[in-house]
Design a protein around this motif. Structure first.
Motif, PDB file in Angstrom:
ATOM      1  N   PRO A  34      55.579  43.587  43.719  1.00  0.00           N
ATOM      2  CA  PRO A  34      55.397  42.154  43.451  1.00  0.00           C
ATOM      3  C   PRO A  34      55.039  41.356  44.695  1.00  0.00           C
ATOM      4  O   PRO A  34      54.718  40.176  44.597  1.00  0.00           O
ATOM      5  CB  PRO A  34      56.765  41.725  42.912  1.00  0.00           C
ATOM      6  CG  PRO A  34      57.726  42.686  43.551  1.00  0.00           C
ATOM      7  CD  PRO A  34      56.987  43.999  43.630  1.00  0.00           C
ATOM      8  N   ARG A 135      59.057  40.251  38.201  1.00  0.00           N
ATOM      9  CA  ARG A 135      57.604  40.466  38.262  1.00  0.00           C
ATOM     10  C   ARG A 135      57.290  41.928  38.558  1.00  0.00           C
ATOM     11  O   ARG A 135      56.403  42.532  37.931  1.00  0.00           O
ATOM     12  CB  ARG A 135      56.991  39.582  39.358  1.00  0.00           C
ATOM     13  CG  ARG A 135      57.023  38.107  39.068  1.00  0.00           C
ATOM     14  CD  ARG A 135      56.153  37.303  40.038  1.00  0.00           C
ATOM     15  NE  ARG A 135      56.581  37.377  41.419  1.00  0.00           N
ATOM     16  CZ  ARG A 135      55.924  38.001  42.381  1.00  0.00           C
ATOM     17  NH1 ARG A 135      54.762  38.617  42.115  1.00  0.00           N
ATOM     18  NH2 ARG A 135      56.371  38.010  43.624  1.00  0.00           N
ATOM     19  N   ASN A 261      52.727  36.079  39.288  1.00  0.00           N
ATOM     20  CA  ASN A 261      52.080  36.634  40.484  1.00  0.00           C
ATOM     21  C   ASN A 261      51.209  35.587  41.177  1.00  0.00           C
ATOM     22  O   ASN A 261      51.182  35.498  42.407  1.00  0.00           O
ATOM     23  CB  ASN A 261      51.238  37.855  40.121  1.00  0.00           C
ATOM     24  CG  ASN A 261      52.083  39.035  39.685  1.00  0.00           C
ATOM     25  OD1 ASN A 261      53.228  39.162  40.089  1.00  0.00           O
ATOM     26  ND2 ASN A 261      51.517  39.907  38.863  1.00  0.00           N
TER      27      ASN A 261
END
Length: 308
Positions: A34, A135, A261
């Motif tokens: 991530p 994430r 993101n």
């Protein structure tokens, strides 16, 4: 020293023997990290047959991670060392638990501490790291299940957003309910404008007024640009405008679940002093297509931060 503990889990539709290599061999981490997605040009070096990993970049700082112990298809322990932006260490662990014949629950843990003078940041740091872990786990899931991560970032330069008037729906909701809430809001807006095609004047977008990561809440307005603001808006709808403003844009290509993101990248760019955010205008994301028009992997979303 304030102690930090983070734990996040995801259910992966694959047996543990397929998940294990993706977390035990650090060569794979480049595909689902991530952090590295925010800075593709960061230097990464993997050594000792995938057991040692080091990185260095402007946005992601520098440090290294080493596998210290593991049990095949069960768990992996790591020592994590941060060198920049400040020095610290952490104990990291992945646990894999089989859930049925072809499913595995992957849980990602981190235990660390903050310098004593940063005690006031304990809850924020746990929230931010937890967001990063979520994430990463979503990308790990796709990497294992599909062999690739369906999240791509395109980095733009400063541009000028021309501004617009809009009709919208303002909402405050838990972060985990935001996707459902937005779907409901844009459905209502679409139904309202269906018989008024002359009013719509651009792609739908969302304005984010506040993110409360500690309490996992957000305030936003789902909006559609209009040629003029009508005088007879139904109850529950609002109107407003976004001024002409300079923006920094990161475009995300892929499912909405990975939009974090792009947001995390822009926040990282701001911390790295690549731009200075204009706090007078809230950030917003523009949807260049919609789930009804494109496959999830082809959804294009522009995340925009107004800048000075």
């Amino acid at each position: 020293m304030p102690e930090i503990h983070v734990a996040r889990s995801v259910l992966i539709n694959a047996p543990a023997e397929k998940v294990y290599p993706a977390v035990a061999d650090l060569t794979h981490m480049q595909a689902w990290s991530p952090w590295l997605i925010m800075e593709p040009e960061a230097r990464v070096e993997v050594k000792r047959d995938g057991l040692f990993y080091e990185w260095e970049g402007k946005r992601v700082g520098s440090g290294n991670m080493e596998v210290t112990d593991s049990r095949e298809n069960k768990w992996v322990n790591y020592d994590l060392t941060f060198l920049k932006p400040w020095k610290s260490t952490a104990k990291v662990r992945f646990e894999l638990k089989e859930k049925g014949e072809n499913s595995t629950e992957a849980t990602w843990y981190m235990d660390s501490s903050l310098p004593f003078f940063m005690f006031w940041m304990k809850k924020q740091m746990e929230a931010y790291i937890g967001m990063d872990y979520t994430r990463g786990l979503n990308m790990l899931k796709e990497y294992v299940e599909d062999g690739e991560v369906h999240s791509k970032l395109l980095f733009g330069d400063r541009t000028v957003y021309p501004g617009c008037e809009y009709v919208g729906i303002h909402r405050e909701c838990p972060l985990d309910k935001m996707g459902t809430s937005m779907e409901e809001d844009f459905t209502k807006l679409g139904e309202y404008l269906k018989d008024r095609p002359e009013m719509a004047a651009g792609n739908s977008f969302s304005i984010y007024h506040n993110f409360d990561m500690v309490n996992e809440k957000a305030a936003y307005t789902a909006a559609i640009p209009v040629a003029h603001i009508p005088s007879d808006l139904p109850d529950g709808m609002t109107s407003g405008s976004v001024p002409e403003t300079e923006i920094m844009t990161v475009t995300h290509v892929g499912p909405y679940q990975h939009l974090g993101n792009a947001w995390s990248t822009l926040y990282s760019m701001e911390r790295n002093k690549e731009f200075k955010q204009n706090k007078k205008t809230d950030p917003f994301e523009v949807y260049r297509n919609t789930p009804g028009e494109a496959a999830d992997e082809e959804l294009i979303t522009e995340v925009n931060f107004p800048v000075k």
